[in-house]
Design an enzyme around this catalytic site. Structure first.
Site, short mmCIF file in Angstrom:
data_model
loop_
_atom_site.label_atom_id
_atom_site.label_comp_id
_atom_site.label_asym_id
_atom_site.label_seq_id
_atom_site.Cartn_x
_atom_site.Cartn_y
_atom_site.Cartn_z
N ASP A 148 0.85 -1.18 0.00
CA ASP A 148 0.00 0.00 0.00
C ASP A 148 0.89 1.23 0.00
O ASP A 148 2.02 1.16 -0.48
CB ASP A 148 -0.95 -0.03 1.22
CG ASP A 148 -2.28 0.65 0.94
OD1 ASP A 148 -2.26 1.81 0.47
OD2 ASP A 148 -3.34 0.06 1.20
N HIS B 39 2.29 1.98 -3.19
CA HIS B 39 1.39 2.95 -3.81
C HIS B 39 1.93 4.37 -3.76
O HIS B 39 1.17 5.32 -3.99
CB HIS B 39 0.01 2.88 -3.14
CG HIS B 39 -0.69 1.57 -3.33
ND1 HIS B 39 -1.95 1.31 -2.84
CD2 HIS B 39 -0.30 0.43 -3.98
CE1 HIS B 39 -2.31 0.08 -3.16
NE2 HIS B 39 -1.32 -0.48 -3.84
#
Length: 395
Positions: free
Chosen positions: A213, A236
């Site tokens: 993430d 991310h």
């Protein structure tokens, strides 16, 4: 000479150089019943060592020596009478099922604190990620939580396979994070590297984050965050937000003062991202500087997304009320996996203001022509080299 004696003499030497420094005492978790080997649960011994150290009026060192220690959910709480040092030389491993659903190890209410060492926190995330992926686990524990910590340091440790995020910082101030490594597989769900909220003067440097993430997520109430020399990827990217969602406090969501510089993104789905929900909540994202950044095969190197909605259904007719302004992107260079290397998609209700692009050099690695920019509801200026061509007029 044993490690404990070396650590003692080192701290004593430092202490001797400071006339204000008080005596150092070491609290070895093994002396309070902790057993290495990875088979015995050790929360009682760890907590007892912390409890005694917290009452020491000088510098207290909670020492976790070499070995693997199995640990359930624990909270190390203050307020303490002296400066606290948690020295991790061994490895700490989560039990198969933690008793707290949202946290594993928490440090709370400590003024003057260091977590250091060359050891590893192993969240054993691989045992629970399938449950998260199939929707049967709504909440999983964060590995390391720092709540209401003032004047602290986190350095040289490693966190692997966190069940949820690796590190969460809440309501804290003046923390220095350096030389840490956070890692989980690229497909591990919600394994953010560092999440920051309601905190001020958090500094992250010389850190490597590879996860599933956001490498760093800067959330509501964050002020004066400084990030440098961070290697991010996979993951991310470094994100502000999401804002305007379920983290709103008193109907407002505010993040002000952020610097990200001298950092590298490799094989990430985003690079530098600001994301806000199209919701009725008001807020402000302001005073950000991104400079001297290298992008290696990044999907969205520069992106402002004010229609963020990761889960359907979404109201396409609604607009974000978060004001984004005074944002500078300077010397951002490298390669983009997406043709739109720069996306500035702002709110139709409160357009982005004073967005500055300076020396942007991003090359699209796919087919279909050179890199491009996509802009809507944004006002700004461009300087120097602009590849892809800027949406703004040159200043």
């Amino acid at each position: 000479m044993g490690f404990t004696r070396i650590l003692f003499l080192t701290l004593l030497f430092v202490c001797a150089a400071d006339v204000q420094c008080q005596f150092v005492k070491i609290f070895n978790v093994k002396k309070y019943g902790a057993i290495p080997g990875g088979k015995t649960e050790n929360s009682k011994g760890f907590l007892e060592a912390w409890k005694n150290a917290c009452q020491w009026k000088g510098k207290a060192v909670v020492l976790v020596p070499a070995g693997t220690y199995l640990l359930d959910s624990v909270k190390f709480e203050g307020e303490c009478k002296g400066y606290m040092i948690f020295k991790l030389k061994g490895n700490v491993m989560a039990v198969s099922k933690l008793k707290d659903i949202d946290r594993w190890i928490t440090f709370k209410y400590v003024n003057g604190f260091t977590l250091a060492g060359r050891g590893t926190f192993d969240g054993q995330g691989h045992k629970v990620w399938p449950c998260k992926r199939n929707g049967k686990c709504q909440t999983l524990p964060i590995s390391l939580r720092f709540e209401f910590i003032k004047n602290g340091n986190l350095q040289n440790i490693r966190s692997i396979n966190s069940q949820n995020a690796h590190v969460s910082i809440i309501a804290s101030s003046n923390l220095n994070i350096s030389n840490i490594k956070l890692s989980a597989p690229q497909d591990s769900p919600n394994t953010d590297g560092i999440k920051i909220s309601s905190s001020e003067e958090i500094r992250i440097t010389r850190t490597t984050i590879s996860t599933g993430d956001d490498c760093v997520a800067i959330l509501n109430g964050s002020k004066k965050t400084h990030i440098s020399q961070v290697s991010c990827g996979p993951g991310h990217g470094i994100s502000v937000g999401s804002m305007g969602g379920n983290t709103v406090i008193n109907n407002k969501d505010i993040v002000v003062g952020l610097t990200v510089k001298n950092s590298t993104f490799t094989n990430t789905s985003n690079g530098l991202r600001i994301k806000t929900w199209a919701s009725p909540y008001q807020g402000l994202a302001s005073g950000f500087t991104y400079e001297d950044i290298i992008m290696n095969n990044v999907e969205n190197p520069i992106i402002i997304d004010q229609q963020y909605c990761p889960n359907s259904p979404c109201n396409a007719k609604s607009a974000s009320r978060i004001q984004i302004r005074d944002i500078t992107f300077s010397n951002i260079r490298g390669t983009s996996r997406s043709k739109a290397a720069v996306t500035l998609s702002c709110s139709s209700v409160v357009p982005c203001k004073n967005i500055v692009l300076k020396d942007i050099k991003l090359v699209y690695t796919g087919n279909g022509g050179p890199a491009s920019s996509i802009c809507s509801n944004v006002h700004g200026y461009s300087y120097g080299v602009q590849n892809p061509p800027s949406c703004f007029r040159s200043a």
